[in-house]
Design a protein around this motif. Structure first.
Motif, PDB file in Angstrom:
ATOM      1  N   TYR A  30       0.897  -0.619  -0.014  1.00 43.50           N
ATOM      2  CA  TYR A  30      -0.044  -0.240   0.159  1.00 43.50           C
ATOM      3  C   TYR A  30       1.010   1.142  -0.349  1.00 43.50           C
ATOM      4  O   TYR A  30       0.784   1.530  -0.528  1.00 43.50           O
ATOM      5  N   MET A  31       2.005   1.393   0.662  1.00 44.27           N
ATOM      6  CA  MET A  31       2.779   2.722   1.106  1.00 44.27           C
ATOM      7  C   MET A  31       3.261   2.374  -0.077  1.00 44.27           C
ATOM      8  O   MET A  31       3.988   3.819  -1.030  1.00 44.27           O
ATOM      9  N   LEU A  32       3.308   1.495  -1.072  1.00 40.14           N
ATOM     10  CA  LEU A  32       4.417   1.937  -2.776  1.00 40.14           C
ATOM     11  C   LEU A  32       3.197   2.059  -3.280  1.00 40.14           C
ATOM     12  O   LEU A  32       3.758   3.459  -4.171  1.00 40.14           O
ATOM     13  N   ILE A  33       2.216   2.303  -3.423  1.00 40.51           N
ATOM     14  CA  ILE A  33       1.256   2.470  -4.445  1.00 40.51           C
ATOM     15  C   ILE A  33      -0.219   3.980  -4.302  1.00 40.51           C
ATOM     16  O   ILE A  33       0.383   4.680  -5.123  1.00 40.51           O
ATOM     17  N   LYS A  34       1.111   4.120  -2.749  1.00 39.77           N
ATOM     18  CA  LYS A  34       0.238   5.319  -1.716  1.00 39.77           C
ATOM     19  C   LYS A  34      -0.034   6.397  -3.277  1.00 39.77           C
ATOM     20  O   LYS A  34       1.740   7.078  -3.178  1.00 39.77           O
ATOM     21  N   GLU A  35      -0.430   7.886  -2.624  1.00 40.39           N
ATOM     22  CA  GLU A  35      -0.496   8.255  -3.848  1.00 40.39           C
ATOM     23  C   GLU A  35       0.275   8.875  -5.306  1.00 40.39           C
ATOM     24  O   GLU A  35       0.781   9.661  -6.112  1.00 40.39           O
ATOM     25  N   THR A  36      -0.178   7.464  -5.908  1.00 40.56           N
ATOM     26  CA  THR A  36       0.361   7.011  -6.888  1.00 40.56           C
ATOM     27  C   THR A  36      -0.777   7.046  -8.209  1.00 40.56           C
ATOM     28  O   THR A  36      -2.218   6.284  -7.448  1.00 40.56           O
ATOM     29  N   ARG A  37      -0.916   6.864  -9.593  1.00 39.44           N
ATOM     30  CA  ARG A  37      -2.309   6.155 -10.170  1.00 39.44           C
ATOM     31  C   ARG A  37      -1.916   4.617 -10.097  1.00 39.44           C
ATOM     32  O   ARG A  37      -2.971   4.287 -10.282  1.00 39.44           O
ATOM     33  N   ALA A  38      -1.468   4.551  -9.087  1.00 39.00           N
ATOM     34  CA  ALA A  38      -1.877   2.304  -9.167  1.00 39.00           C
ATOM     35  C   ALA A  38      -2.725   2.229  -7.880  1.00 39.00           C
ATOM     36  O   ALA A  38      -3.895   1.669  -8.448  1.00 39.00           O
ATOM     37  N   GLU A  39      -2.772   3.789  -7.558  1.00 39.82           N
ATOM     38  CA  GLU A  39      -3.817   3.260  -6.735  1.00 39.82           C
ATOM     39  C   GLU A  39      -5.159   3.468  -6.783  1.00 39.82           C
ATOM     40  O   GLU A  39      -5.904   2.859  -6.248  1.00 39.82           O
ATOM     41  N   GLN A  40      -5.559   3.868  -8.173  1.00 38.81           N
ATOM     42  CA  GLN A  40      -6.727   4.445  -8.589  1.00 38.81           C
ATOM     43  C   GLN A  40      -6.979   2.957  -9.566  1.00 38.81           C
ATOM     44  O   GLN A  40      -8.082   2.723  -9.560  1.00 38.81           O
ATOM     45  N   LEU A  41      -5.967   2.447  -9.883  1.00 38.90           N
ATOM     46  CA  LEU A  41      -6.309   1.318 -10.587  1.00 38.90           C
ATOM     47  C   LEU A  41      -6.366  -0.223 -10.285  1.00 38.90           C
ATOM     48  O   LEU A  41      -7.492  -1.117  -9.892  1.00 38.90           O
ATOM     49  N   VAL A  42      -5.844   0.299  -8.855  1.00 40.61           N
ATOM     50  CA  VAL A  42      -6.762  -0.825  -7.464  1.00 40.61           C
ATOM     51  C   VAL A  42      -7.622  -1.004  -7.391  1.00 40.61           C
ATOM     52  O   VAL A  42      -8.353  -1.681  -7.221  1.00 40.61           O
ATOM     53  N   LYS A  43      -7.953   0.275  -6.549  1.00 39.92           N
ATOM     54  CA  LYS A  43      -9.597   0.187  -6.135  1.00 39.92           C
ATOM     55  C   LYS A  43     -10.515  -0.261  -7.466  1.00 39.92           C
ATOM     56  O   LYS A  43     -11.785  -0.268  -7.400  1.00 39.92           O
ATOM     57  N   GLY A  44      -9.583   0.603  -9.303  1.00 35.90           N
ATOM     58  CA  GLY A  44     -10.696   0.234 -10.039  1.00 35.90           C
ATOM     59  C   GLY A  44     -10.964  -1.601 -10.286  1.00 35.90           C
ATOM     60  O   GLY A  44     -12.065  -1.877 -10.106  1.00 35.90           O
ATOM     61  N   ILE A  45      -9.857  -2.085  -9.504  1.00 34.33           N
ATOM     62  CA  ILE A  45      -9.659  -3.985  -9.440  1.00 34.33           C
ATOM     63  C   ILE A  45     -11.136  -4.575  -8.938  1.00 34.33           C
ATOM     64  O   ILE A  45     -11.260  -5.144  -9.350  1.00 34.33           O
ATOM     65  N   LEU A  46     -10.705  -3.992  -7.398  1.00 32.16           N
ATOM     66  CA  LEU A  46     -11.413  -4.007  -6.743  1.00 32.16           C
ATOM     67  C   LEU A  46     -12.861  -4.082  -6.894  1.00 32.16           C
ATOM     68  O   LEU A  46     -13.969  -4.780  -6.971  1.00 32.16           O
ATOM     69  N   VAL A  47     -13.226  -3.190  -7.704  1.00 35.24           N
ATOM     70  CA  VAL A  47     -15.182  -3.410  -7.810  1.00 35.24           C
ATOM     71  C   VAL A  47     -15.278  -3.612  -8.368  1.00 35.24           C
ATOM     72  O   VAL A  47     -15.769  -4.378  -8.970  1.00 35.24           O
ATOM     73  N   LEU A  48     -14.749  -3.700  -9.950  1.00 38.09           N
ATOM     74  CA  LEU A  48     -14.620  -5.519 -10.893  1.00 38.09           C
ATOM     75  C   LEU A  48     -14.691  -7.203 -10.162  1.00 38.09           C
ATOM     76  O   LEU A  48     -15.020  -7.204 -10.564  1.00 38.09           O
ATOM     77  N   VAL A  49     -13.380  -7.098  -9.229  1.00 33.38           N
ATOM     78  CA  VAL A  49     -14.470  -7.994  -8.545  1.00 33.38           C
ATOM     79  C   VAL A  49     -15.111  -8.325  -7.214  1.00 33.38           C
ATOM     80  O   VAL A  49     -16.069  -9.100  -7.512  1.00 33.38           O
TER      81      VAL A  49
END
Length: 284
Positions: A30-49
């Motif tokens: 989480y700290m690696l992706i925090k405040e990066t574009r990956a954070e938004q992508l992870v949220k999108g993946i969770l929505v798909l799941v």
């Protein structure tokens, strides 16, 4: 209820250690992706799941089939989309204490202090004259691919040499200076531009290049604006503008010590940070 109670009662020391390790790994991710574009992508993946599970629950067979196949193909797409974050994660593992090298390649505290003083004085001397400059200081991730794009120098770090390199209309003034192993390794180097579309529009190519290289590695970049005469410093894709000489010295001092990457090398209240998200708001 009783099953849950039995599970809790039967938890042993090894189970606690196992859970703690998994929690620590997820926290670091989480700290690696925090405040990066990956954070938004992870949220999108969770929505798909979640959508996939709901479609199965409500027996929406066509929707469920589409989502399942999308998730299957998406594994390959994730490797491409998350390439910068995966690279950062592998570099982070490589910078563990067991195999990490000394940031900047300084052999002693005296060498580090002298280099920091020379770099800081050169940056603010150029700022007073409103001469643009871009200096990249290697930490633990190598920047040899950047050094190879410029003209090799391999000279001792001095403020006189740094100032002379950036004097307008000289052969090496256009580009970045790369510092490695307590040496000025090259000048006129080409840097990648940041892809952050949320940056202030008034920032030019020099600032965008200074941010871009810190998105690729853990280096520190120092940017001098020829328009305003301000000095900025960038690290880990974040930019602090109009810093003081003492602030720059402290940033370099902390950055060139063996510290964990997740610890901020910036003080909280000094400097103006560009381009990051916090609690749904964008700060400039």
């Amino acid at each position: 209820m009783w099953d849950l109670r039995d599970i809790i009662m039967n938890i042993g020391i090894l189970d606690i250690i196992d859970i703690a390790i998994v929690a620590y790994v997820f926290y670091k991710l989480y700290m690696l992706i925090k405040e990066t574009r990956a954070e938004q992508l992870v949220k999108g993946i969770l929505v798909l799941v979640i959508a996939t599970k709901l479609s199965e629950l409500f027996q929406l067979h066509v929707v469920s089939w589409i989502l399942k196949n999308t998730m299957t193909v998406g594994v390959i797409a994730l490797l491409i989309v998350f390439q910068p974050e995966l690279r950062r994660a592998l570099e982070y593992i490589g910078r563990t204490k067991l195999i990490a090298k000394s940031p900047g390649g300084f052999e002693s505290e005296e060498d580090r202090a002298m280099a920091i003083g020379e770099i800081s004085e050169a940056a603010f001397s150029l700022a007073r004259q409103k001469i643009g400059a871009l200096i990249v200081v290697e930490r633990e991730t190598g920047i040899n691919e950047i050094i190879q794009t410029g003209t090799q120098i391999d000279a001792r770090i001095t403020r006189q040499l740094l100032i002379n390199i950036f004097i307008p209309n000289t052969p090496l003034h256009d580009g970045a200076v790369a510092i490695k192993n307590n040496r000025i390794m090259a000048a006129g180097c080409f840097l990648p531009l940041t892809e952050n579309k949320y940056l202030n529009k008034e920032l030019g190519t020099r600032h965008r290049a200074g941010i871009g290289i810190t998105e690729m590695s853990d280096c520190i970049s120092i940017i001098v604006s020829e328009e305003s005469g301000h000095v900025s410093v960038a690290s880990n894709g974040k930019l602090y503008r109009n810093v003081t000489v003492n602030y720059l010295r402290e940033v370099l001092q902390k950055a060139l010590m063996n510290e964990n990457e997740t610890k901020s090398i910036f003080k909280r209240k000094e400097g103006k940070k560009e381009g990051f998200f916090r609690k749904g708001r964008f700060f400039k």
